[in-house]
Design a protein around this motif. Structure first.
Motif, PDB file in Angstrom:
ATOM      1  N   TYR A  55       0.828  -1.208   0.000  1.00  0.00           N
ATOM      2  CA  TYR A  55       0.000   0.000   0.000  1.00  0.00           C
ATOM      3  C   TYR A  55       0.865   1.262   0.000  1.00  0.00           C
ATOM      4  O   TYR A  55       2.016   1.239   0.416  1.00  0.00           O
ATOM      5  CB  TYR A  55      -0.998  -0.009   1.167  1.00  0.00           C
ATOM      6  N   SER A  56       0.268   2.371  -0.466  1.00  0.00           N
ATOM      7  CA  SER A  56       1.031   3.609  -0.591  1.00  0.00           C
ATOM      8  C   SER A  56       1.128   4.335   0.745  1.00  0.00           C
ATOM      9  O   SER A  56       0.181   4.325   1.534  1.00  0.00           O
ATOM     10  CB  SER A  56       0.361   4.526  -1.619  1.00  0.00           C
ATOM     11  N   ALA A  57       2.273   4.959   0.999  1.00  0.00           N
ATOM     12  CA  ALA A  57       2.444   5.710   2.241  1.00  0.00           C
ATOM     13  C   ALA A  57       3.505   6.776   2.035  1.00  0.00           C
ATOM     14  O   ALA A  57       4.326   6.694   1.109  1.00  0.00           O
ATOM     15  CB  ALA A  57       2.841   4.774   3.381  1.00  0.00           C
ATOM     16  N   LYS A  58       3.459   7.799   2.892  1.00  0.00           N
ATOM     17  CA  LYS A  58       4.412   8.899   2.811  1.00  0.00           C
ATOM     18  C   LYS A  58       5.646   8.546   3.638  1.00  0.00           C
ATOM     19  O   LYS A  58       5.587   8.515   4.872  1.00  0.00           O
ATOM     20  CB  LYS A  58       3.754  10.185   3.310  1.00  0.00           C
ATOM     21  N   THR A  61       6.912  10.391   6.704  1.00  0.00           N
ATOM     22  CA  THR A  61       6.104  10.417   7.921  1.00  0.00           C
ATOM     23  C   THR A  61       6.054   9.021   8.530  1.00  0.00           C
ATOM     24  O   THR A  61       5.042   8.575   9.066  1.00  0.00           O
ATOM     25  CB  THR A  61       4.704  10.993   7.612  1.00  0.00           C
ATOM     26  N   GLN A  66       9.689   1.507  12.325  1.00  0.00           N
ATOM     27  CA  GLN A  66       8.291   1.076  12.205  1.00  0.00           C
ATOM     28  C   GLN A  66       8.111   0.035  11.104  1.00  0.00           C
ATOM     29  O   GLN A  66       7.153  -0.717  11.132  1.00  0.00           O
ATOM     30  CB  GLN A  66       7.426   2.275  11.810  1.00  0.00           C
ATOM     31  N   TRP A 128      -8.136  11.281  -5.854  1.00  0.00           N
ATOM     32  CA  TRP A 128      -7.044  10.439  -5.361  1.00  0.00           C
ATOM     33  C   TRP A 128      -5.755  11.242  -5.231  1.00  0.00           C
ATOM     34  O   TRP A 128      -4.942  11.020  -4.335  1.00  0.00           O
ATOM     35  CB  TRP A 128      -6.823   9.255  -6.318  1.00  0.00           C
TER      36      TRP A 128
ATOM     37  N   ALA B  29       0.258   5.405  17.133  1.00  0.00           N
ATOM     38  CA  ALA B  29      -0.616   4.556  16.314  1.00  0.00           C
ATOM     39  C   ALA B  29      -0.094   4.629  14.886  1.00  0.00           C
ATOM     40  O   ALA B  29       0.954   4.078  14.582  1.00  0.00           O
ATOM     41  CB  ALA B  29      -2.047   5.038  16.458  1.00  0.00           C
ATOM     42  N   GLY B  30      -0.766   5.371  14.004  1.00  0.00           N
ATOM     43  CA  GLY B  30      -0.285   5.498  12.626  1.00  0.00           C
ATOM     44  C   GLY B  30       0.841   6.509  12.488  1.00  0.00           C
ATOM     45  O   GLY B  30       1.545   6.546  11.479  1.00  0.00           O
ATOM     46  N   MET B  32       0.550   9.621  11.969  1.00  0.00           N
ATOM     47  CA  MET B  32       0.265  10.683  11.002  1.00  0.00           C
ATOM     48  C   MET B  32       0.082  12.050  11.656  1.00  0.00           C
ATOM     49  O   MET B  32       0.164  13.079  10.997  1.00  0.00           O
ATOM     50  CB  MET B  32      -0.986  10.341  10.176  1.00  0.00           C
ATOM     51  N   ARG B  74      -7.256   1.211  10.296  1.00  0.00           N
ATOM     52  CA  ARG B  74      -6.889   2.386   9.500  1.00  0.00           C
ATOM     53  C   ARG B  74      -8.117   3.026   8.839  1.00  0.00           C
ATOM     54  O   ARG B  74      -9.112   2.346   8.563  1.00  0.00           O
ATOM     55  CB  ARG B  74      -5.894   1.982   8.407  1.00  0.00           C
ATOM     56  N   PHE B  76      -8.431   3.797   5.836  1.00  0.00           N
ATOM     57  CA  PHE B  76      -8.637   3.082   4.576  1.00  0.00           C
ATOM     58  C   PHE B  76      -9.555   1.882   4.790  1.00  0.00           C
ATOM     59  O   PHE B  76     -10.478   1.636   4.007  1.00  0.00           O
ATOM     60  CB  PHE B  76      -7.279   2.607   4.027  1.00  0.00           C
ATOM     61  N   PRO B 101      -5.217   9.582   0.279  1.00  0.00           N
ATOM     62  CA  PRO B 101      -5.101   8.112   0.354  1.00  0.00           C
ATOM     63  C   PRO B 101      -3.926   7.625   1.196  1.00  0.00           C
ATOM     64  O   PRO B 101      -4.053   6.627   1.910  1.00  0.00           O
ATOM     65  CB  PRO B 101      -4.911   7.692  -1.104  1.00  0.00           C
ATOM     66  N   HIS B 102      -2.796   8.314   1.104  1.00  0.00           N
ATOM     67  CA  HIS B 102      -1.608   7.838   1.828  1.00  0.00           C
ATOM     68  C   HIS B 102      -1.749   8.062   3.333  1.00  0.00           C
ATOM     69  O   HIS B 102      -1.270   7.250   4.129  1.00  0.00           O
ATOM     70  CB  HIS B 102      -0.346   8.512   1.276  1.00  0.00           C
ATOM     71  N   VAL B 103      -2.402   9.144   3.707  1.00  0.00           N
ATOM     72  CA  VAL B 103      -2.696   9.382   5.132  1.00  0.00           C
ATOM     73  C   VAL B 103      -3.689   8.321   5.624  1.00  0.00           C
ATOM     74  O   VAL B 103      -3.534   7.766   6.716  1.00  0.00           O
ATOM     75  CB  VAL B 103      -3.257  10.808   5.339  1.00  0.00           C
ATOM     76  N   ASN B 105      -3.993   5.351   4.577  1.00  0.00           N
ATOM     77  CA  ASN B 105      -3.345   4.044   4.653  1.00  0.00           C
ATOM     78  C   ASN B 105      -2.555   3.844   5.931  1.00  0.00           C
ATOM     79  O   ASN B 105      -2.137   2.728   6.236  1.00  0.00           O
ATOM     80  CB  ASN B 105      -2.394   3.865   3.455  1.00  0.00           C
ATOM     81  N   ARG B 106      -2.283   4.904   6.664  1.00  0.00           N
ATOM     82  CA  ARG B 106      -1.515   4.796   7.906  1.00  0.00           C
ATOM     83  C   ARG B 106      -2.311   5.256   9.123  1.00  0.00           C
ATOM     84  O   ARG B 106      -2.208   4.676  10.196  1.00  0.00           O
ATOM     85  CB  ARG B 106      -0.235   5.653   7.840  1.00  0.00           C
TER      86      ARG B 106
END
Ligand SMILES: Cc1cc2nc3c(=O)[nH]c(=O)nc-3n(C[C@H](O)[C@H](O)[C@H](O)COP(=O)(O)OP(=O)(O)OC[C@H]3O[C@@H](n4cnc5c(N)ncnc54)[C@H](O)[C@@H]3O)c2cc1C
Ligand code: FES
Ligand code: FES
Lengths: 156, 266
Positions: A55-58, A61, A66, A128, B29-30, B32, B74, B76, B101-103, B105-106
């Protein structure tokens, strides 16, 4: 210092890191894969997007610790030798980049979009991309490239 | 970012113990919200206790008249969950419009609720759906959970484990997002249970609140017209570079009306 092992583009990489080392620092500075960019460092721009276990993530951050034990895919892992990934090809064909700074994150984000939604409409593509900022293109050709890639992959 | 010790907790009990026994331990947690805060050196925890590998904190299930969601689920997963989409589409919609979407996902539900950010979306869902929050120590009703700006009823060492959202007859969430971050400038969650209506507003004040004048009017008639002329007082509302208190007060009414109108189409 802790040691982490992260599989990057299929290759396990073991390095010493600080607890505060970000994933993007690990990728760029420890491994030397500089395709993943840092645009804002405030979690907004998406230039640093990679895939973690699919999955996509930054990556700006997240801590390297992790993702200890995870699989990470970066822009360098997309092409198959000299053969570009269909999304990279579509960005090239449709002039989906100008300076190219946002492009690695855009492409990684777009590849993941097509995994979640094989045939996104224009609105779905645009919303998106809320997490990927481009200061050059005005997004139009990026949206076109993603739609073209979805078409090409549907035919393949 | 200042450095810290890092722990990957294996269970809720271990995480709670670590957060109590370390000097200034912080749960993650995530990340973010937490990691951007650390990067700006706005916090200097001695230890980070990562909840990411605790399987018991993840998951979504239907239990009686509620949807129960684990704290580490999450955004998502909530947005795409068939269980949530069919029972409480408003909640799936809320989760699917957090950040990008990326936020999603975490970022996790628990992190969003435990943080009580004035502009976060989840608190509106928790309060409007009259949820029950479970921690490693007790259960807390939604109306008793949020205490102020970044302040909740959670005590040191207390970990949010799951939240049970009541399934409403009708509900919707409408937000006016900040165009850059997508955080709520104002968000209104409206839920109808039989003859009871609950309206929770986020983004507008220092933390989520119920708009009881709207609730009373909507109980009599669940239509946008019923609240059209009810004025949201401005005194306790936020005023910042994004929106003045006057503008936010206006948005509270508009967002609530749009939420009611959409709920009636479901
Ligand atoms: C670019 C960007 C855009 C965003 N846009 C939005 C938006 O539109 N709407 C919105 O609502 N949010 C938004 N967010 C925030 C996002 O939803 C976060 O994921 C969320 O606020 C925090 O969740 P987390 O899992 O990342 O928590 P973390 O950052 O890991 O933790 C947040 C806080 O909660 C505590 N905590 C976490 N889990 C628990 C637990 N189980 N028990 C007790 N304490 C706990 C931590 O100690 C910490 O203090 C955005 C974030 C970013 C980076
Ligand atoms: S560098 Fe990560 S979001 Fe901009
Ligand atoms: S091509 Fe220059 S930032 Fe997108």
């Amino acid at each position: 210092m802790p040691t982490v092992t992260i599989t990057v583009n299929g290759k396990p990489e073991t390095r010493e890191v600080e607890n505060r080392t970000l994933l993007v620092q690990f990728l760029r500075e420890s491994i030397g894969l500089t395709g993943t960019h840092v645009g804002c460092d405030t979690s907004q721009c998406g230039a640093c997007v990679v895939h973690i276990d699919g999955y996509s993530a930054k990556s700006c951050t997240m801590l390297a610790t992790q993702v200890n034990g995870s699989n990470v895919k970066t822009i360098e892992g997309l092409a198959d030798g000299d053969k570009l990934h269909p999304m990279q090809e579509a960005f090239r064909e449709n002039h989906g980049l100008q300076c190219g700074f946002c492009t690695p994150g855009m492409v990684m984000s777009a590849v993941y979009l097509l995994e979640v939604n094989k045939k996104p409409n224009e609105q779905e593509i645009r919303s998106w991309l809320e997490g990927n900022i481009c200061r050059c293109t005005g997004y139009h050709n990026i949206v076109k490239a993603i739609a073209a890639c979805a078409d090409a992959m549907a035919k393949a | 970012m200042y450095n810290f010790e890092y722990h990957q907790a294996k269970s809720v009990a271990e995480a709670s113990e670590l957060s109590l026994k370390t000097e200034e331990g912080k749960l993650m947690a995530g990340g973010m919200t937490l990691i951007p805060t650390l990067k700006q050196r706005l916090a200097k925890p001695s230890d980070i206790i990562d909840l990411g590998k605790i399987a018991e904190l993840k998951g979504i299930k239907k239990e009686g008249n509620t949807i129960v969601i684990g704290a580490m689920t999450r955004h998502f997963d909530v947005a795409y969950s068939d269980i949530v989409k069919s029972a409480i589409p408003a909640l799936a919609h809320l989760a699917g419009h957090i950040g990008d979407p990326h936020v999603r996902n975490r970022g996790t539900m628990g992190g969003s609720i435990a943080n009580s950010d004035p502009a976060a979306d989840y608190p509106a869902g928790v309060v409007a759906l009259n949820a029950t929050l479970t921690t490693n120590k007790r259960t807390i009703k939604a109306d008793d959970f949020f205490k102020g700006l970044f302040e909740t009823a959670l005590e040191p060492g207390e970990i949010l484990t799951q939240v049970a959202f009541n399934i409403p007859d009708k509900a919707w969430y409408m937000k006016f997002p900040n165009p850059a971050s997508r955080y709520a400038v104002v968000g209104a969650f409206v839920a109808k249970f039989g003859s009871e209506v609950r309206v929770a507003i986020t983004g507008a004040g220092s933390y989520v609140f119920r708009q009881k004048a709207f609730e009373a009017a909507l109980t009599k008639s669940f239509t946008p017209e019923a609240i059209k002329d009810i004025v949201q007082p401005q005194d306790a509302l936020n005023s910042d570079i994004h929106a003045s208190a006057e503008y936010r007060a206006h948005l509270v009414n508009v967002m609530a009306r749009r939420a009611v109108a959409h709920a009636n189409t479901l």
